[in-house]
Design a protein around this motif. Structure first.
Motif, mmCIF file in Angstrom:
data_model
loop_
_atom_site.group_PDB
_atom_site.id
_atom_site.type_symbol
_atom_site.label_atom_id
_atom_site.label_comp_id
_atom_site.label_asym_id
_atom_site.label_seq_id
_atom_site.Cartn_x
_atom_site.Cartn_y
_atom_site.Cartn_z
ATOM 1 N N ALA A 82 0.828 -1.209 0.000
ATOM 2 C CA ALA A 82 0.000 0.000 0.000
ATOM 3 C C ALA A 82 0.861 1.257 0.000
ATOM 4 C CB ALA A 82 -0.919 0.000 1.224
ATOM 5 N N TRP A 83 2.171 1.082 -0.196
ATOM 6 C CA TRP A 83 3.082 2.225 -0.112
ATOM 7 C C TRP A 83 2.790 3.272 -1.174
ATOM 8 C CZ3 TRP A 83 6.690 3.510 -4.005
ATOM 9 C CH2 TRP A 83 7.497 4.621 -3.694
ATOM 10 N N PHE A 84 2.547 2.839 -2.426
ATOM 11 C CA PHE A 84 2.387 3.793 -3.518
ATOM 12 C C PHE A 84 0.934 4.210 -3.687
ATOM 13 C CE2 PHE A 84 1.381 4.276 -8.138
ATOM 14 C CZ PHE A 84 1.900 5.553 -8.276
ATOM 15 N N SER A 85 0.740 5.516 -3.770
ATOM 16 C CA SER A 85 -0.577 6.066 -4.059
ATOM 17 C C SER A 85 -0.397 7.352 -4.847
ATOM 18 C CB SER A 85 -1.344 6.356 -2.767
ATOM 19 O OG SER A 85 -2.518 7.107 -3.034
ATOM 20 N N LYS A 86 -1.194 7.527 -5.867
ATOM 21 C CA LYS A 86 -1.113 8.753 -6.660
ATOM 22 C C LYS A 86 -1.539 9.973 -5.842
ATOM 23 C CE LYS A 86 -1.749 6.643 -11.220
ATOM 24 N NZ LYS A 86 -2.577 6.565 -12.439
ATOM 25 N N LYS A 87 -2.230 9.734 -4.741
ATOM 26 C CA LYS A 87 -2.665 10.830 -3.885
ATOM 27 C C LYS A 87 -1.612 11.211 -2.858
ATOM 28 C CE LYS A 87 -7.584 9.671 -4.356
ATOM 29 N NZ LYS A 87 -8.837 9.307 -3.620
ATOM 30 N N ASP A 88 -0.551 10.395 -2.778
ATOM 31 C CA ASP A 88 0.512 10.648 -1.811
ATOM 32 C C ASP A 88 1.745 11.170 -2.536
ATOM 33 O OD1 ASP A 88 2.337 10.676 0.260
ATOM 34 O OD2 ASP A 88 2.727 8.512 0.144
ATOM 35 N N PRO A 89 2.051 12.468 -2.417
ATOM 36 C CA PRO A 89 3.185 13.027 -3.168
ATOM 37 C C PRO A 89 4.517 12.405 -2.795
ATOM 38 C CG PRO A 89 2.394 14.602 -1.533
ATOM 39 C CD PRO A 89 1.385 13.506 -1.600
ATOM 40 N N THR A 90 4.662 11.898 -1.546
ATOM 41 C CA THR A 90 5.941 11.328 -1.133
ATOM 42 C C THR A 90 6.287 10.071 -1.908
ATOM 43 O OG1 THR A 90 4.951 9.991 0.628
ATOM 44 C CG2 THR A 90 5.631 12.228 1.196
ATOM 45 N N SER A 91 5.287 9.338 -2.366
ATOM 46 C CA SER A 91 5.547 8.153 -3.176
ATOM 47 C C SER A 91 5.402 8.457 -4.667
ATOM 48 C CB SER A 91 4.605 7.010 -2.787
ATOM 49 O OG SER A 91 3.246 7.355 -3.024
ATOM 50 N N TYR A 92 4.441 9.309 -4.998
ATOM 51 C CA TYR A 92 4.160 9.604 -6.403
ATOM 52 C C TYR A 92 5.372 10.218 -7.111
ATOM 53 C CZ TYR A 92 1.572 11.352 -10.469
ATOM 54 O OH TYR A 92 1.135 11.601 -11.744
ATOM 55 N N ILE A 93 6.058 11.150 -6.441
ATOM 56 C CA ILE A 93 7.200 11.806 -7.067
ATOM 57 C C ILE A 93 8.346 10.814 -7.290
ATOM 58 C CG2 ILE A 93 8.940 13.610 -6.810
ATOM 59 C CD1 ILE A 93 6.151 14.622 -7.462
ATOM 60 N N SER A 94 8.542 9.904 -6.345
ATOM 61 C CA SER A 94 9.618 8.920 -6.512
ATOM 62 C C SER A 94 9.338 7.989 -7.679
ATOM 63 C CB SER A 94 9.799 8.113 -5.220
ATOM 64 O OG SER A 94 10.338 8.921 -4.203
ATOM 65 N N VAL A 95 8.076 7.618 -7.863
ATOM 66 C CA VAL A 95 7.716 6.774 -9.002
ATOM 67 C C VAL A 95 7.927 7.533 -10.305
ATOM 68 C CG1 VAL A 95 5.801 5.602 -10.162
ATOM 69 C CG2 VAL A 95 6.129 5.320 -7.697
ATOM 70 N N LYS A 96 7.569 8.810 -10.318
ATOM 71 C CA LYS A 96 7.796 9.620 -11.512
ATOM 72 C C LYS A 96 9.292 9.777 -11.795
ATOM 73 C CE LYS A 96 3.671 10.366 -12.960
ATOM 74 N NZ LYS A 96 3.244 9.743 -14.237
ATOM 75 N N GLN A 97 10.100 9.789 -10.748
ATOM 76 C CA GLN A 97 11.546 9.868 -10.947
ATOM 77 C C GLN A 97 12.055 8.583 -11.611
ATOM 78 O OE1 GLN A 97 13.397 12.483 -10.564
ATOM 79 N NE2 GLN A 97 15.254 11.438 -11.242
ATOM 80 N N MET A 98 11.471 7.445 -11.243
ATOM 81 C CA MET A 98 11.804 6.187 -11.915
ATOM 82 C C MET A 98 11.469 6.289 -13.406
ATOM 83 S SD MET A 98 10.206 2.339 -11.301
ATOM 84 C CE MET A 98 8.521 2.854 -11.754
ATOM 85 N N ASN A 99 10.301 6.854 -13.700
ATOM 86 C CA ASN A 99 9.903 7.021 -15.091
ATOM 87 C C ASN A 99 10.860 7.938 -15.844
ATOM 88 O OD1 ASN A 99 7.753 5.514 -14.235
ATOM 89 N ND2 ASN A 99 6.190 7.015 -14.712
ATOM 90 N N LEU A 100 11.276 9.018 -15.182
ATOM 91 C CA LEU A 100 12.217 9.957 -15.795
ATOM 92 C C LEU A 100 13.545 9.281 -16.120
ATOM 93 C CD1 LEU A 100 11.815 13.280 -13.789
ATOM 94 C CD2 LEU A 100 11.564 13.001 -16.257
ATOM 95 N N ASP A 101 14.014 8.458 -15.212
ATOM 96 C CA ASP A 101 15.275 7.749 -15.414
ATOM 97 C C ASP A 101 15.199 6.891 -16.668
ATOM 98 O OD1 ASP A 101 17.874 7.006 -14.734
ATOM 99 O OD2 ASP A 101 17.217 5.308 -13.540
ATOM 100 N N LEU A 102 14.078 6.204 -16.819
ATOM 101 C CA LEU A 102 13.895 5.338 -17.985
ATOM 102 C C LEU A 102 13.689 6.142 -19.255
ATOM 103 C CD1 LEU A 102 13.660 2.531 -19.122
ATOM 104 C CD2 LEU A 102 11.308 2.411 -18.274
ATOM 105 N N LEU A 103 12.897 7.201 -19.190
ATOM 106 C CA LEU A 103 12.674 8.041 -20.362
ATOM 107 C C LEU A 103 13.971 8.678 -20.847
ATOM 108 C CD1 LEU A 103 9.328 9.814 -19.420
ATOM 109 C CD2 LEU A 103 9.703 8.368 -21.433
#
Length: 420
Positions: A79-100
């Motif tokens: 339950a760690w990741f939630s789009k409503k939780d900026p503390t997890s959402y930004i880290s996931v987006k950073q993963m996406n940025l790394d790949l992009l």
């Protein structure tokens, strides 16, 4: 792609200050008198906090480490990741940025840094966070991953750990796992180049696919792991022990679980704050401490999946979908599709694609919603200033994206390849 990278970068910078201040008040478990399973539970809680504290200024963990961190956090707490939780959402987006960023430099990702197994971690990371690896900002990562097995075939034949990791990623993403892959990752019992680590990853791949034809190979890998258990109940160092414990719990054999007890205690002690555990230690041991494994990635239903499985509305109606292409070739075809009241136009396109093989489409996620990229194999080419326009029955462009537009009974829509 570059526009997406820019938007995500700005989002990370804007959120950085708020997020950093939020975690300063964390109180760890170290120093408390704990017994029994509370030691393990506290180690998971404290280890998770330490891993989050090790994020850098960009709110990630460093180049090509992002996905492994996301996986570890997910398996420690689904339950760690939630789009409503900026503390997890930004880290996931950073993963996406790394790949992009990597794709922008090498679209096939066949370079050694990505093409020899690393992409598999990112496919697992995307699966864990409910993202589609077949349509990652317009890129089919499953195709790229399968291509790596051909381009770097010699590497994977010599490194069954990496080979099995790729197979495991494909399996978790519900992609086709060729029988040749399952045959290739098998080794003669006792002939594991990387010892327990390799045997564990091979076992996890077989456990994920769950093909009875490879029962003997799967059993041989698990037996090899158990034979390496030493007098202290460990399977080597923390990293090897963590993978061995993953394999034990992936076996679903309750009688074997006690063989992980010493390893769990060992790992819990290793990541005590007083030992100043490093990032890669935390990435390895958190899933094992949580008694989960890589085959559990993607097995927690995504929110979107839960919506799909919610009992549908009693009212079902039909709408019409017309596809027109007069730009790069004449095409004009009409379909009728049934949807439930409350479903979006995007849901209607998904429904149609699922029931009629003559219709297909791809899309990509943007700030404004789902953007249609291709329809029936006809792609919108930015270089030619083309895009798929969505029109209502009056030929008026829709005011919102397809996943934010709700059709009514009897309505009709046109997808038209258009130039701007």
């Amino acid at each position: 792609m570059f526009k997406e990278i820019a938007i995500l970068s700005i989002l990370i910078q804007m959120a950085g200050g708020f997020l950093l201040s939020k975690e300063e008040n964390h109180t760890g478990c170290s120093g408390r008198m704990l017994t029994g399973d509370k030691v393990r539970q506290c180690a998971i809680k404290d280890g998770t906090s330490m891993l989050l504290e090790q994020r850098n200024a960009e709110w990630g963990w460093g180049e090509r480490s992002e996905a492994e961190a996301i996986i570890a956090l997910h398996l420690a707490n689904d339950a760690w990741f939630s789009k409503k939780d900026p503390t997890s959402y930004i880290s996931v987006k950073q993963m996406n940025l790394d790949l992009l960023s990597a794709i922008s430099n090498d679209v096939a990702l066949t370079n050694p840094a990505w093409g020899r197994g690393k992409l598999a971690h990112y496919v697992l990371g995307l699966t864990a966070t409910c993202q589609d690896s077949r349509n990652f900002y317009g890129h089919n990562l499953i195709d790229k991953l399968q291509n790596h097995l051909n381009v770097s075939s010699q590497h994977f034949q010599n490194n069954k750990f990496a080979y099995a990791l790729v197979v495991l990623a494909l399996c978790n993403a519900n992609a086709n796992v060729d029988a040749a892959y399952l045959k290739d990752i098998s080794t003669k019992p006792g002939n594991y180049t990387f010892g327990v680590d390799e045997a564990a990853m091979v076992y996890l791949a077989y456990a994920c696919v769950n093909d009875a034809a490879y029962t003997l190979q799967s059993k041989a890998a698990l037996e090899y792991i158990l034979q390496k258990r030493d007098g202290k109940g460990l399977y080597g160092n923390e990293y090897s022990t963590a993978l061995a414990v993953q394999a034990i719990f992936a076996s679903k054999n309750k009688s074997l679980e006690s063989l992980s007890d010493a390893g769990i205690t060992f790992m819990a002690n290793s990541i005590d704050r007083s030992n100043n555990p490093q990032k890669f230690m935390l990435l390895s041991v958190l899933p094992a401490l949580a008694k989960t494994s890589y085959i559990d990635v993607g097995r927690t239903p995504c929110i979107s999946d839960l919506i799909v499985t919610t009992p549908p509305s009693s009212k079902v109606f039909s709408i019409k979908i017309t596809v027109i292409n007069n730009v790069s070739g004449h095409f004009n075809q009409v379909w009728s599709v049934s949807i439930n009241e409350g479903q979006t136009l995007f849901n209607a396109l998904q429904n149609l694609q699922a029931v009629d093989s003559s219709f297909s489409f791809t899309s990509t996620t943007t700030t404004y919603g789902q953007s249609i990229r291709s329809v029936c194999g006809m792609s919108a080419l930015t270089v030619n200033r083309q895009y798929w326009q969505m029109l209502d029955s009056n030929d008026t462009p829709l005011s919102s994206a397809s996943d934010r537009f709700f059709p009514t009974d009897g309505s009709s829509f046109t997808l038209k390849l258009t130039k701007w």
